[in-house]
Each structure stands twice: as structure tokens, then as C-alpha cells.
Design a protein around this motif. Structure first.
Motif, mmCIF file in Angstrom:
data_model
loop_
_atom_site.group_PDB
_atom_site.id
_atom_site.type_symbol
_atom_site.label_atom_id
_atom_site.label_comp_id
_atom_site.label_asym_id
_atom_site.label_seq_id
_atom_site.Cartn_x
_atom_site.Cartn_y
_atom_site.Cartn_z
ATOM 1 N N SER A 57 18.859 18.831 6.384
ATOM 2 C CA SER A 57 20.208 19.319 6.049
ATOM 3 C C SER A 57 20.952 19.794 7.285
ATOM 4 O O SER A 57 22.125 19.468 7.474
ATOM 5 C CB SER A 57 20.123 20.452 5.022
ATOM 6 N N GLU A 58 20.275 20.556 8.141
ATOM 7 C CA GLU A 58 20.931 21.047 9.352
ATOM 8 C C GLU A 58 21.216 19.904 10.324
ATOM 9 O O GLU A 58 22.271 19.868 10.951
ATOM 10 C CB GLU A 58 20.067 22.115 10.028
ATOM 11 N N PHE A 59 20.301 18.951 10.439
ATOM 12 C CA PHE A 59 20.518 17.796 11.303
ATOM 13 C C PHE A 59 21.756 17.036 10.837
ATOM 14 O O PHE A 59 22.610 16.658 11.646
ATOM 15 C CB PHE A 59 19.289 16.878 11.290
ATOM 16 N N LYS A 60 21.895 16.848 9.530
ATOM 17 C CA LYS A 60 23.034 16.130 8.982
ATOM 18 C C LYS A 60 24.343 16.901 9.186
ATOM 19 O O LYS A 60 25.404 16.292 9.307
ATOM 20 C CB LYS A 60 22.816 15.832 7.508
ATOM 21 N N ASN A 61 24.266 18.232 9.238
ATOM 22 C CA ASN A 61 25.463 19.040 9.521
ATOM 23 C C ASN A 61 25.936 18.864 10.960
ATOM 24 O O ASN A 61 27.122 18.952 11.245
ATOM 25 C CB ASN A 61 25.189 20.521 9.264
ATOM 26 N N ILE A 62 25.002 18.626 11.857
ATOM 27 C CA ILE A 62 25.315 18.519 13.288
ATOM 28 C C ILE A 62 25.689 17.095 13.674
ATOM 29 O O ILE A 62 26.588 16.880 14.483
ATOM 30 C CB ILE A 62 24.116 19.005 14.126
ATOM 31 N N VAL A 63 24.994 16.122 13.104
ATOM 32 C CA VAL A 63 25.193 14.717 13.472
ATOM 33 C C VAL A 63 26.039 14.031 12.400
ATOM 34 O O VAL A 63 25.659 13.995 11.240
ATOM 35 C CB VAL A 63 23.844 13.983 13.615
#
Length: 67
Positions: A57-63
Motif C-alpha cells: 500500500s505504501e509503495f503504491k502511494n509513492i510510485v
């Protein structure tokens, strides 16, 4: 049999960025760039889920989904 929720998926653009992140990530430092390139999409996604702070989830928020 276990009742595991399906893992979130990454878009093709996010998978490219995930592989780039893995290539520079300390926990994955024992893999060569060529070995990272041969990981399956599921292996890359599982690695992000396990090693990226905040998980998928956090990776998808950043990328972004597309670049």
C-alpha cells in the motif's frame, strides 16, 4: 488450507520501479541485477510486501500507477 487474502497487485510501471528498488535494497543485496530481472512478478510483489516499509500500500502511494 489457509485463508490468506490475495496479495495486492502492482501495475507494470510499478513492477519496474519495484525491481529497481530491489536492486538497490540492502536485504536483497545478495542478488545480482540479472537475478532480480528473472524474479517473477509475484516474487517481486511479495518482496515489496515483506521488505518495503509500509508494504504494498505504501509503495503504491509513492510510485504512480503509470509513468
Amino acid at each position: 488450507m489457509t485463508n490468506q487474502e490475495p496479495m495486492e497487485e502492482l501495475t507494470p510501471a510499478q513492477l519496474i520501479e519495484a525491481r529497481n528498488w530491489i536492486k538497490g535494497c540492502c536485504p536483497w543485496g545478495d542478488l545480482s541485477e540479472e537475478e532480480v530481472d528473472t524474479l517473477t512478478d509475484d516474487e517481486v510483489t511479495a518482496g515489496i510486501a515483506r521488505h518495503f516499509e509500509g508494504g504494498i500500500s505504501e509503495f503504491k502511494n509513492i510510485v504512480p500507477e503509470e509513468q
